[in-house]
Design a protein around this motif. Sequence first.
Motif, mmCIF file in Angstrom:
data_model
loop_
_atom_site.group_PDB
_atom_site.id
_atom_site.type_symbol
_atom_site.label_atom_id
_atom_site.label_comp_id
_atom_site.label_asym_id
_atom_site.label_seq_id
_atom_site.Cartn_x
_atom_site.Cartn_y
_atom_site.Cartn_z
ATOM 1 N N ASN A 1 -19.959 57.993 -5.164
ATOM 2 C CA ASN A 1 -21.380 58.323 -4.654
ATOM 3 C C ASN A 1 -22.596 57.838 -5.343
ATOM 4 O OD1 ASN A 1 -19.800 59.442 -2.478
ATOM 5 N ND2 ASN A 1 -20.065 61.435 -3.234
ATOM 6 N N ALA A 2 -22.648 58.031 -6.692
ATOM 7 C CA ALA A 2 -23.558 57.635 -7.395
ATOM 8 C C ALA A 2 -23.923 56.060 -7.163
ATOM 9 C CB ALA A 2 -23.408 57.984 -9.045
ATOM 10 N N PHE A 3 -22.570 55.388 -7.298
ATOM 11 C CA PHE A 3 -22.802 53.838 -6.978
ATOM 12 C C PHE A 3 -23.256 53.326 -5.789
ATOM 13 C CE2 PHE A 3 -21.206 49.863 -5.608
ATOM 14 C CZ PHE A 3 -20.999 48.830 -6.921
ATOM 15 N N ALA A 4 -22.977 54.078 -4.809
ATOM 16 C CA ALA A 4 -23.390 54.186 -3.386
ATOM 17 C C ALA A 4 -24.768 54.268 -3.114
ATOM 18 C CB ALA A 4 -22.556 54.803 -2.334
ATOM 19 N N GLY A 5 -25.163 55.320 -3.882
ATOM 20 C CA GLY A 5 -26.834 55.523 -3.675
ATOM 21 C C GLY A 5 -27.463 54.760 -4.458
ATOM 22 N N GLY A 6 -26.877 54.131 -5.535
ATOM 23 C CA GLY A 6 -27.654 52.796 -6.449
ATOM 24 C C GLY A 6 -27.934 51.752 -5.296
ATOM 25 N N VAL A 7 -26.647 51.268 -4.693
ATOM 26 C CA VAL A 7 -26.537 50.293 -3.575
ATOM 27 C C VAL A 7 -28.089 50.557 -2.745
ATOM 28 C CG1 VAL A 7 -25.419 49.124 -1.788
ATOM 29 C CG2 VAL A 7 -24.468 49.655 -3.930
ATOM 30 N N LYS A 8 -28.015 51.839 -2.010
ATOM 31 C CA LYS A 8 -28.966 51.837 -0.957
ATOM 32 C C LYS A 8 -30.482 52.119 -1.624
ATOM 33 C CE LYS A 8 -25.649 54.661 1.957
ATOM 34 N NZ LYS A 8 -25.681 56.196 2.343
ATOM 35 N N ASN A 9 -30.451 52.517 -2.741
ATOM 36 C CA ASN A 9 -31.804 52.503 -3.560
ATOM 37 C C ASN A 9 -32.178 50.874 -3.760
ATOM 38 O OD1 ASN A 9 -34.111 53.616 -4.933
ATOM 39 N ND2 ASN A 9 -32.919 52.545 -6.944
ATOM 40 N N VAL A 10 -31.341 50.027 -4.104
ATOM 41 C CA VAL A 10 -31.944 48.823 -4.340
ATOM 42 C C VAL A 10 -32.270 48.139 -3.117
ATOM 43 C CG1 VAL A 10 -31.021 46.340 -5.160
ATOM 44 C CG2 VAL A 10 -30.624 48.257 -6.275
ATOM 45 N N GLN A 11 -31.425 48.370 -2.043
ATOM 46 C CA GLN A 11 -31.654 47.759 -0.603
ATOM 47 C C GLN A 11 -33.068 48.282 -0.102
ATOM 48 O OE1 GLN A 11 -28.512 48.579 2.254
ATOM 49 N NE2 GLN A 11 -29.116 46.648 3.331
ATOM 50 N N ARG B 1 -35.718 49.446 -1.928
ATOM 51 C CA ARG B 1 -36.667 48.873 -2.690
ATOM 52 C C ARG B 1 -37.206 47.354 -2.074
ATOM 53 N NH1 ARG B 1 -37.239 51.980 -7.466
ATOM 54 N NH2 ARG B 1 -38.563 50.362 -8.220
ATOM 55 N N ALA B 2 -36.004 46.752 -2.020
ATOM 56 C CA ALA B 2 -36.085 45.264 -1.639
ATOM 57 C C ALA B 2 -36.689 45.209 -0.169
ATOM 58 C CB ALA B 2 -34.865 44.844 -1.733
ATOM 59 N N VAL C 1 -34.611 40.705 -6.337
ATOM 60 C CA VAL C 1 -35.488 41.853 -6.361
ATOM 61 C C VAL C 1 -35.148 42.462 -7.772
ATOM 62 C CG1 VAL C 1 -33.932 43.549 -5.280
ATOM 63 C CG2 VAL C 1 -36.457 43.836 -5.344
ATOM 64 N N THR C 2 -36.147 42.925 -8.142
ATOM 65 C CA THR C 2 -36.139 43.496 -9.397
ATOM 66 C C THR C 2 -36.431 44.980 -9.396
ATOM 67 O OG1 THR C 2 -36.875 41.838 -10.742
ATOM 68 C CG2 THR C 2 -37.126 43.763 -11.798
ATOM 69 N N VAL C 3 -35.626 45.880 -9.876
ATOM 70 C CA VAL C 3 -35.697 47.293 -9.709
ATOM 71 C C VAL C 3 -35.548 48.011 -10.990
ATOM 72 C CG1 VAL C 3 -34.698 49.477 -8.613
ATOM 73 C CG2 VAL C 3 -34.819 47.334 -7.187
ATOM 74 N N ASP C 4 -36.462 48.852 -11.410
ATOM 75 C CA ASP C 4 -36.294 49.351 -12.725
ATOM 76 C C ASP C 4 -35.868 48.531 -13.848
ATOM 77 O OD1 ASP C 4 -37.071 51.632 -11.628
ATOM 78 O OD2 ASP C 4 -35.028 52.334 -11.172
ATOM 79 N N GLY C 5 -36.502 47.350 -13.843
ATOM 80 C CA GLY C 5 -36.235 46.350 -15.012
ATOM 81 C C GLY C 5 -35.110 45.607 -14.557
ATOM 82 N N MET C 6 -34.178 45.790 -13.652
ATOM 83 C CA MET C 6 -32.992 45.028 -13.409
ATOM 84 C C MET C 6 -32.918 44.242 -12.371
ATOM 85 S SD MET C 6 -30.741 45.906 -16.015
ATOM 86 C CE MET C 6 -29.394 45.336 -15.357
#
Length: 206
Positions: free
Chosen positions: A54-64, A66-67, A79-84
């Motif tokens: 779920n943490a991984f899925a949440g990270g994917v949604k966060n990047v998407q 933010r983009a 896209v750059t999110v939190d330095g990545m």
Amino acid sequence: MTSFAVVNVFGLEKTWVEWGILTTIIGSLSLAASPAIEQVMDYADEVEFRYLANAFAGGVKNVQMRATLQPIDRQSDMVTVDGMTFRLLPKNDSQAGQPYALKGGATDLANLSSQDCGALFNALTGQSYWLENDLRPKAFTRPQPLVRAIVAKDKGIRSSPYCRFERPVRAGFWGDDSSATLARHVFAYYPASGRVEVLRKTGEVK
């Protein structure tokens, strides 16, 4: 003094026979409780792994997300999110595409590698990983991380590659290493759709 002599322990007078019976009862109760304890530990271990998925899925949604909300490099879909810096699939309608690799990784989904999957896993969860084909000498001189990153592809000419992440059962916080080689927790990430699913070892959805 015979074997039936009375002994006084903690202020309780018991014969050796009574102490033997009491010990047998306690041992039987402990054995009876063992399966229940095993079930609780297995359940806790599975919940912990689902939390990781779920943490991984949440990270994917966060990047998407933010983009979608901020300007991105449309020429390279990054896209750059939190330095990545993440590579994204082409934009879908008004929503940005899903991340499938980091900046230094595959330039298109067709060339996705296990290294891309592992780097994405590390970037989104902060957890370490290992690769089955990691032949670097240093890789075998240190304890291996628990999660293995794999790139997979379903049968079919048009099927897209996806990421699989495996961890031995009972290897997390609740682990005891008793079944580390017998079964695995697995979750898959499908960049083409952004879907994250917890799977059985054979691949079907739980």
